[in-house]
Scaffold this active site. Structure first.
Site, PDB file in Angstrom:
ATOM      1  N   CYS A  52       0.827  -1.204   0.000  1.00 46.90           N
ATOM      2  CA  CYS A  52       0.000   0.000   0.000  1.00 46.90           C
ATOM      3  C   CYS A  52       0.866   1.261   0.000  1.00 46.90           C
ATOM      4  O   CYS A  52       2.002   1.254   0.500  1.00 46.90           O
ATOM      5  CB  CYS A  52      -0.894   0.052   1.229  1.00 46.90           C
ATOM      6  N   GLU A  54       0.638   3.945   1.781  1.00 48.24           N
ATOM      7  CA  GLU A  54       0.995   4.445   3.113  1.00 48.24           C
ATOM      8  C   GLU A  54       2.243   3.750   3.643  1.00 48.24           C
ATOM      9  O   GLU A  54       3.130   4.371   4.213  1.00 48.24           O
ATOM     10  CB  GLU A  54      -0.171   4.223   4.087  1.00 48.24           C
ATOM     11  N   CYS A  88      -2.301  -0.850   7.264  1.00 40.64           N
ATOM     12  CA  CYS A  88      -1.589   0.439   7.263  1.00 40.64           C
ATOM     13  C   CYS A  88      -1.843   1.213   8.557  1.00 40.64           C
ATOM     14  O   CYS A  88      -0.961   1.921   9.046  1.00 40.64           O
ATOM     15  CB  CYS A  88      -2.003   1.270   6.055  1.00 40.64           C
TER      16      CYS A  88
HETATM   17  N1  THU Z   1      -4.388   0.566  -1.299  1.00 35.16           N
HETATM   18  C1  THU Z   1      -3.484   1.455  -0.783  1.00 35.16           C
HETATM   19  O1  THU Z   1      -2.416   1.691  -1.370  1.00 35.16           O
HETATM   20  N2  THU Z   1      -3.799   2.079   0.373  1.00 35.16           N
HETATM   21  C2  THU Z   1      -4.969   1.916   1.057  1.00 35.16           C
HETATM   22  O2  THU Z   1      -5.146   2.492   2.111  1.00 35.16           O
HETATM   23  C3  THU Z   1      -6.012   1.055   0.507  1.00 35.16           C
HETATM   24  C4  THU Z   1      -5.621   0.200  -0.642  1.00 35.16           C
HETATM   25  C5  THU Z   1      -4.081  -0.071  -2.576  1.00 35.16           C
HETATM   26  C6  THU Z   1      -3.752  -1.533  -2.513  1.00 35.16           C
HETATM   27  C7  THU Z   1      -4.099  -1.983  -3.919  1.00 35.16           C
HETATM   28  O3  THU Z   1      -2.994  -1.730  -4.757  1.00 35.16           O
HETATM   29  C8  THU Z   1      -5.224  -1.068  -4.320  1.00 35.16           C
HETATM   30  O4  THU Z   1      -5.188   0.039  -3.430  1.00 35.16           O
HETATM   31  C9  THU Z   1      -6.593  -1.707  -4.274  1.00 35.16           C
HETATM   32  O5  THU Z   1      -6.831  -2.307  -3.048  1.00 35.16           O
END
Ligand code: THU
Length: 132
Positions: A52, A54, A88
């Site tokens: 993710c 974050e 996260c």
């Molecule tokens: N994702 C993030 O990068 N941060 C979040 O807080 C929620 C989800 C990303 C993970 C994945 O690559 C995409 O969003 C869909 O879940």
């Protein structure tokens, strides 16, 4: 300060590697030295290996020598505002106090802010007085 963090995140949103979900996310974190570190989601053909935005931003901060995170800004291309996932939230609390702000941009461009503690009450910690 929070608006700047979200703007810094938005600036790197095109760098997200999200070919599988087509859901781009970017984050920016302010460290205790006043520096800003950014991250984007980094997906993988083996889906479960996705990182993710974050956690990528926090990893960059720690690698650059940061010890604490004072504030977090997060933004996404297709969801306004966006809120950090559960994993996260725990990682944010590893480095951020419970009252550290976590902000995102609403659909009308205004900021929506909460705190790291509000996002994850009872975060796991080895310190017994850190719950709640
Ligand atoms: N994702 C993030 O990068 N941060 C979040 O807080 C929620 C989800 C990303 C993970 C994945 O690559 C995409 O969003 C869909 O879940």
């Amino acid at each position: 300060m929070l608006a700047d963090l979200v703007a810094r995140a938005r600036a790197v949103l095109p760098n997200a590697h999200a070919p599988y979900s087509d859901f781009r996310v970017a984050a920016a974190v302010l460290d205790e030295q006043g520096r800003v570190h950014v991250g984007v989601n980094v997906e993988n053909a083996s889906y479960g290996l996705t990182n993710c935005a974050e956690r990528v931003a926090i990893g960059a901060a720690i690698a650059a020598g940061a010890r604490r995170i004072l504030a977090v800004g997060v933004t996404a291309a297709k969801l306004h505002p966006i809120t950090p996932c559960g994993a996260c939230r725990q990682v944010i609390r590893e480095f951020a106090d419970a009252d550290a702000p976590v902000a995102s941009d609403a659909a009308d461009g205004t900021l929506v802010a909460t705190t790291a503690g509000a996002l994850l009450p009872g975060a796991f910690s080895f310190e017994t007085d850190a719950t709640g």
